[in-house]
Design a protein around this motif. Structure first.
Motif, mmCIF file in Angstrom:
data_model
loop_
_atom_site.group_PDB
_atom_site.id
_atom_site.type_symbol
_atom_site.label_atom_id
_atom_site.label_comp_id
_atom_site.label_asym_id
_atom_site.label_seq_id
_atom_site.Cartn_x
_atom_site.Cartn_y
_atom_site.Cartn_z
ATOM 1 N N LEU A 55 10.449 14.094 -33.767
ATOM 2 C CA LEU A 55 11.334 14.445 -34.515
ATOM 3 C C LEU A 55 11.589 13.774 -35.931
ATOM 4 O O LEU A 55 12.324 14.075 -36.779
ATOM 5 C CB LEU A 55 12.734 14.766 -33.951
ATOM 6 N N TYR A 56 10.451 13.056 -36.277
ATOM 7 C CA TYR A 56 10.675 11.982 -37.512
ATOM 8 C C TYR A 56 10.677 13.052 -38.720
ATOM 9 O O TYR A 56 11.585 12.989 -39.548
ATOM 10 C CB TYR A 56 9.435 11.213 -37.483
ATOM 11 N N PHE A 57 9.893 14.063 -38.741
ATOM 12 C CA PHE A 57 9.489 14.784 -40.218
ATOM 13 C C PHE A 57 10.896 15.898 -40.099
ATOM 14 O O PHE A 57 11.114 16.053 -41.294
ATOM 15 C CB PHE A 57 8.401 15.616 -40.237
ATOM 16 N N ASN A 58 11.566 16.075 -39.003
ATOM 17 C CA ASN A 58 12.891 16.839 -39.195
ATOM 18 C C ASN A 58 13.924 15.962 -39.742
ATOM 19 O O ASN A 58 14.710 16.301 -40.645
ATOM 20 C CB ASN A 58 13.160 17.172 -37.695
ATOM 21 N N ALA A 59 13.830 14.521 -39.505
ATOM 22 C CA ALA A 59 14.995 13.790 -40.087
ATOM 23 C C ALA A 59 14.548 13.458 -41.614
ATOM 24 O O ALA A 59 15.244 13.302 -42.445
ATOM 25 C CB ALA A 59 14.866 12.407 -39.498
ATOM 26 N N VAL A 60 13.186 13.277 -41.983
ATOM 27 C CA VAL A 60 12.853 13.138 -43.193
ATOM 28 C C VAL A 60 13.214 14.545 -44.172
ATOM 29 O O VAL A 60 13.813 14.356 -45.125
ATOM 30 C CB VAL A 60 11.146 13.043 -43.337
ATOM 31 N N GLU A 61 12.976 15.614 -43.556
ATOM 32 C CA GLU A 61 13.362 16.828 -44.123
ATOM 33 C C GLU A 61 14.689 16.840 -44.547
ATOM 34 O O GLU A 61 15.369 17.077 -45.734
ATOM 35 C CB GLU A 61 13.043 17.951 -43.587
ATOM 36 N N ILE A 65 20.162 15.278 -34.929
ATOM 37 C CA ILE A 65 18.914 14.734 -34.873
ATOM 38 C C ILE A 65 18.646 13.373 -34.040
ATOM 39 O O ILE A 65 19.037 12.344 -34.617
ATOM 40 C CB ILE A 65 17.838 15.003 -36.040
ATOM 41 N N GLU A 66 18.507 13.703 -32.742
ATOM 42 C CA GLU A 66 18.464 12.333 -31.939
ATOM 43 C C GLU A 66 17.035 11.841 -31.961
ATOM 44 O O GLU A 66 16.428 12.201 -30.806
ATOM 45 C CB GLU A 66 18.844 12.724 -30.499
ATOM 46 N N ILE A 67 16.516 10.853 -32.805
ATOM 47 C CA ILE A 67 15.094 10.945 -33.124
ATOM 48 C C ILE A 67 14.417 10.051 -31.878
ATOM 49 O O ILE A 67 13.316 10.028 -31.885
ATOM 50 C CB ILE A 67 14.760 10.223 -34.552
#
Length: 200
Positions: free
Chosen positions: A139-145, A90-92
């Motif tokens: 993509l922040y919430f993808n990273a959090v997940e 994930i490249e935030i």
């Protein structure tokens, strides 16, 4: 045992990509305000970065994460994790692969900005696929997940200058994950650390 890596500029330094701290006032210039008021200068800066990135090769730290198939959240825009053949990245903060015209919904290879920085159809300013200071992080919430479900978060080459990295580490700790920080000499320490975990 589920591992996730959070990587910053320090992991790519041995590959020849300078960190922001080593590049003077670059951090101020990677802002939404600077981009909108100085688009030509902004793209000159990104083209110089891209030249360095295109010449850079993954180092043993990138390669180790790919070898053990560890999911990665990276704050880097250098694409070295993908060059090392990591599959789940994930490249935030985005990457320098393309630019887009938001109005025409067209994307172009990044190198088009060597010739022109405006859309050839509608003359809108082409937007980089990079999260700038002052932007939201899509993509922040993808990273959090991803980070919220890990048993151990490996934090590699991160200065904690941005609140994003501190927030993600806090989320991991809050979810009960062990946090292991490897900031210096990651190209030596990370492969060794992972070898000890996986036994090969």
């Amino acid at each position: 045992m589920k591992l996730v890596a959070l990587t910053g500029a320090g992991i790519s330094k041995p590959s020849g990509i300078p960190t922001f701290e080593e590049m003077g006032d670059l951090r101020q210039k990677l802002s939404r305000d600077y981009f909108e008021s100085n688009p030509e200068n902004f793209y000159d800066i990104l083209l110089k970065m891209k030249e360095k990135i295109d010449m850079a090769m993954p180092n043993p730290a990138h390669i180790a994460l790919a070898k053990y198939d560890i999911p990665i959240v990276t704050m880097n825009i250098d694409g070295l994790h993908k060059k090392a053949l990591s599959k789940n990245v994930i490249e935030i903060h985005g990457n320098l692969e393309y630019v887009e015209c938001k109005k025409c919904k067209k994307t172009f290879d990044f190198n088009i900005v060597k010739k022109r920085i405006y859309c050839d159809e509608c003359e809108s300013l082409l937007q980089p696929n990079v999260v700038l200071y002052g932007d939201m992080i899509p993509l922040y919430f993808n990273a959090v997940e991803l980070i919220a479900t890990t048993n151990e978060l490996l934090v590699v080459g991160t200065s904690f200058y941005t609140s994003t990295s501190s927030d993600l580490v806090y989320i991991a700790r809050n979810a009960g994950a062990k946090v292991t920080i490897i900031n210096d000499r990651a190209e030596e320490k990370l492969p060794e650390y992972l070898k000890n975990i996986f036994g090969f």
